[in-house]
Design an enzyme around this catalytic site. Structure first.
Site, mmCIF file in Angstrom:
data_model
loop_
_atom_site.group_PDB
_atom_site.id
_atom_site.type_symbol
_atom_site.label_atom_id
_atom_site.label_comp_id
_atom_site.label_asym_id
_atom_site.label_seq_id
_atom_site.Cartn_x
_atom_site.Cartn_y
_atom_site.Cartn_z
ATOM 1 N N LYS C 96 -70.526 57.004 69.872
ATOM 2 C CA LYS C 96 -70.493 57.562 68.522
ATOM 3 C C LYS C 96 -70.824 59.042 68.625
ATOM 4 C CE LYS C 96 -73.202 57.701 64.259
ATOM 5 N NZ LYS C 96 -74.232 57.050 63.433
ATOM 6 N N GLY C 157 -80.075 58.481 56.140
ATOM 7 C CA GLY C 157 -81.422 58.121 55.706
ATOM 8 C C GLY C 157 -81.713 58.383 54.244
ATOM 9 N N ALA C 183 -73.970 55.981 57.392
ATOM 10 C CA ALA C 183 -74.958 56.910 56.836
ATOM 11 C C ALA C 183 -75.014 56.856 55.315
ATOM 12 C CB ALA C 183 -74.688 58.351 57.269
ATOM 13 N N GLY C 184 -76.216 56.786 54.806
ATOM 14 C CA GLY C 184 -76.456 56.908 53.386
ATOM 15 C C GLY C 184 -76.546 55.605 52.615
ATOM 16 N N THR C 206 -81.391 52.959 58.685
ATOM 17 C CA THR C 206 -82.586 53.103 57.862
ATOM 18 C C THR C 206 -82.667 52.076 56.732
ATOM 19 O OG1 THR C 206 -82.381 55.461 58.277
ATOM 20 C CG2 THR C 206 -83.970 54.805 56.615
#
Lengths: 254, 254, 254, 254
Positions: C96, C157, C183-184, C206
């Site tokens: 990645k 995060g 992400a997010g 996260t």
């Protein structure tokens, strides 16, 4: 005051000149908007063709700054060629870099936009690139030395308004040059919002020219941009999850 | 022009008078806002107590219409009592019905608001109820004969703006009396949005009085409401999923 | 089935391995999530340091595919170096690409991400770049020949979920390789939404490791991703502005 | 476990029975959804007409609880009459109170809903009113003694999902009886979201019956509701404006 390179403008509204119902409506819309910067697609304006009437001829060029854009370009080289064509008219030294990377969404191509901006800076242009709301791309453009950046609120002509206020705020906070929100604005609330986020200006075209009454919408947008700027300067209240009475209970007459 | 009962107003901004840093700031904010209707909590204004200075004394009552509200009431009977207290001052015949049903969110109680509105209409008041954005409740209030309805955008003082534009639009489309969006407005974009949805006016308090610079925010809000109204009248472009070039390709110079 | 290069996976959930309260919790979360691809930051895993316990040692490497990421890299060269370090362990041939361009938002750098992807493709890696939701950038990465693209829903995060569903949908519609939203993501609804937009997979870290109960959240996310995928395949109803009765009036008993 | 009055249910999905393409599809959708409570419009079901085939006849009534609704009622009296008709069949003692106050949006009438609920409670029904997301109205219904409340996410059949999550969260936090989000759910992410806000259940009809593949969507919704509930229990991460690396920099190998 909006400052781009060595030019200073009272108005924070930049107006496009495409697709109005008539020259008369366009002229009236431009007047009422108080815009000082007018943008136009070089490839649609036959600047060198005196037989063809066009809007630029009717303009008092003392009053307006022209911002030609490179719409139609798909590569940096095309953008540079279009920009030079515009400059050769002697009417302008600013250019809005617009290199489209997707025919369906008309979203800009980050790689060619960066390249075109670099090449045009080398040529001495005042460079204002239209870009996506990619935060790091905007930073890279600023680092290149562009004179303002023009992130889109949403796709050109979509009227979807500001989809990602987070990115715009980041771009604005990180930029050392003016940030002019460009593309996607649909109505006055969107223009006000851009300014409340701290933008230095807003560029409009379809939202005005495509409204049922373009002149009235131009007026609305002028006020909305002023309202948003004042709101930004005035410092808005924070959002709260729970209510806070504007009519507090202390000292109530019972 | 905003028409409520037999009164006509040029301004579509109604301003609350609570919680300003000082009388001076409040006065300046009121002036710059060009508001013609001022709202205040009866229970906080000791109208009958000449020893205590209060904002109303300083007002030129020729210039403003007063809109007392019944903040603090939890039942229809309390609201009626507060409204009568206000009317007995001889200063006003309008009343904003505000009957809170939840101490945490300060959201209005639909049942007591309906009852209070009915009782006050029977007493000959000009009745403007503060209500939630419940579409059918708003319709019922209109059917009762109230003179305007005041749906909240979000909880009082929250600054969350318009959470449910769908409901507001429905309320506006169905109402035969003015709709004044009340509560929750946080910044100029929210006020513009309310007007773009077709509202007849916006009532503000905390968004102005709680701003870092209330006077500047009052000015911003004045402009935003005008912008939103003009935008509504001008007929905005539709939202589209795909882009439409403002600089069309037809007739390009290549 | 999710297919990346020549590998096929039953699960569409890719799980990060950072910041769990303990190895035990992490192991249980991984198990219940049914993830088959685990991602980890090479620079945090001392793969060559046998004295230091780490999660990878405990893994049954028959069961999982490892997806090392280049977190910490700020240039293409750094990313390549980190990717080679990972590959030299013999544990993985996928990587990645994560090249951060902004320390505050951890948003990716489009230019370095493109360069790193190109260099790693030349070296024979299976390349999955983490990118912003810039539509044209994603297209360029696909055109380079990457094996999947990983646009962010919002900053790493942040838990803000999908800020710009329009861009994600465009990226998905235009991509000829799998799109994995990365992400997010903050909660199951966000993961379901990504899949409903047509994503091929979701990468989480996260949202799971930072939940009050990471194991339960891992389970929730597994179900949400399955739900979103099924929902995408099932073809959702269109949004309508006006209601349509699910209990129609025709044939009513009166 | 979802508990309504003295009944306990494992499933938190309540499924409507209107408008499926066929009985077969409906049956399969019901099966895969694992719903234990089925709702139907009394006025559309000719319970007493044995010559007419209907879905209820085919049901194993040991397995399902029936929740008749009073769709079609515009007054409390009509709702009560419909509820009694349903009860007289001996098949059910629960009733979903549905009194519509607006033909265009099918939004509920707060006044008649309150009255109908009170009357039905007096008659000994187990009462589940469909209501708007008005926070104080929901509280008043709970105070009346209803056995669950069913606030709408958005208008019936609109598929707009949860327009006002703030109100739903307030209703849920204040309610001492189960809150079942009803109406407006469009896709699995919406159902998951309702559950993440803390709802006790979700009632669906059009989102399933109107999907291109109702059976697959029923499965998706089952998983989404489980995912949302687990997500609620697991305790999601907070939203942050700035990124927090899931791969922290401490202890990096450099």
């Amino acid at each position: 005051m909006l400052q781009i390179a060595d030019k200073t403008f009272t108005s924070r509204l930049l107006l496009g000149t495409g697709k109005y119902p008539s020259f008369e409506v366009q002229e009236e819309a431009v007047n009422i908007s108080k815009a000082e910067i007018l943008t136009f697609a070089v490839r649609r304006m036959d600047i060198f063709e005196p037989s063809q009437p066009n809007f630029l001829e009717q303009l008092d060029l003392e009053k307006y700054s022209l911002l030609p854009n490179t719409a139609g370009a798909k590569t940096a080289e095309e953008a540079v060629r279009i920009a030079k064509l515009a400059k050769s008219s002697g009417l302008c030294d600013m250019v809005k870099v617009e290199v489209i990377g997707c025919d369906r969404t008309l979203l800009p191509d980050p790689v060619e936009t960066l390249r075109a901006s670099e090449m045009l800076l080398d040529e001495g242009f005042i460079v204002l690139p239209y870009t996506s709301d990619d935060v790091v791309l905007a930073k890279r453009l600023v680092d290149l030395g562009v004179h303002a950046i023009m992130p889109g609120a949403s796709p050109i002509g979509s009227g979807k308004g500001i989809i990602n206020p987070f990115n715009l705020r980041m771009i604005i906070e990180q930029s050392s040059v003016p940030v002019i929100v460009d593309a996607g604005i649909g109505s006055p609330k969107d223009a006000a919002y851009a300014m409340e986020l701290g933008a230095d200006g807003v560029l409009l075209n379809t939202a005005v020219s495509g409204a049922a009454d373009p002149v009235r919408m131009a007026h609305a947008m002028k006020l909305a941009i002023e309202a948003g700027r004042l709101g930004f300067e005035a410092g808005r209240i924070p959002e709260k999850d729970y209510a806070v009475a504007s009519s507090p209970n202390e000292g109530l007459i019972t």
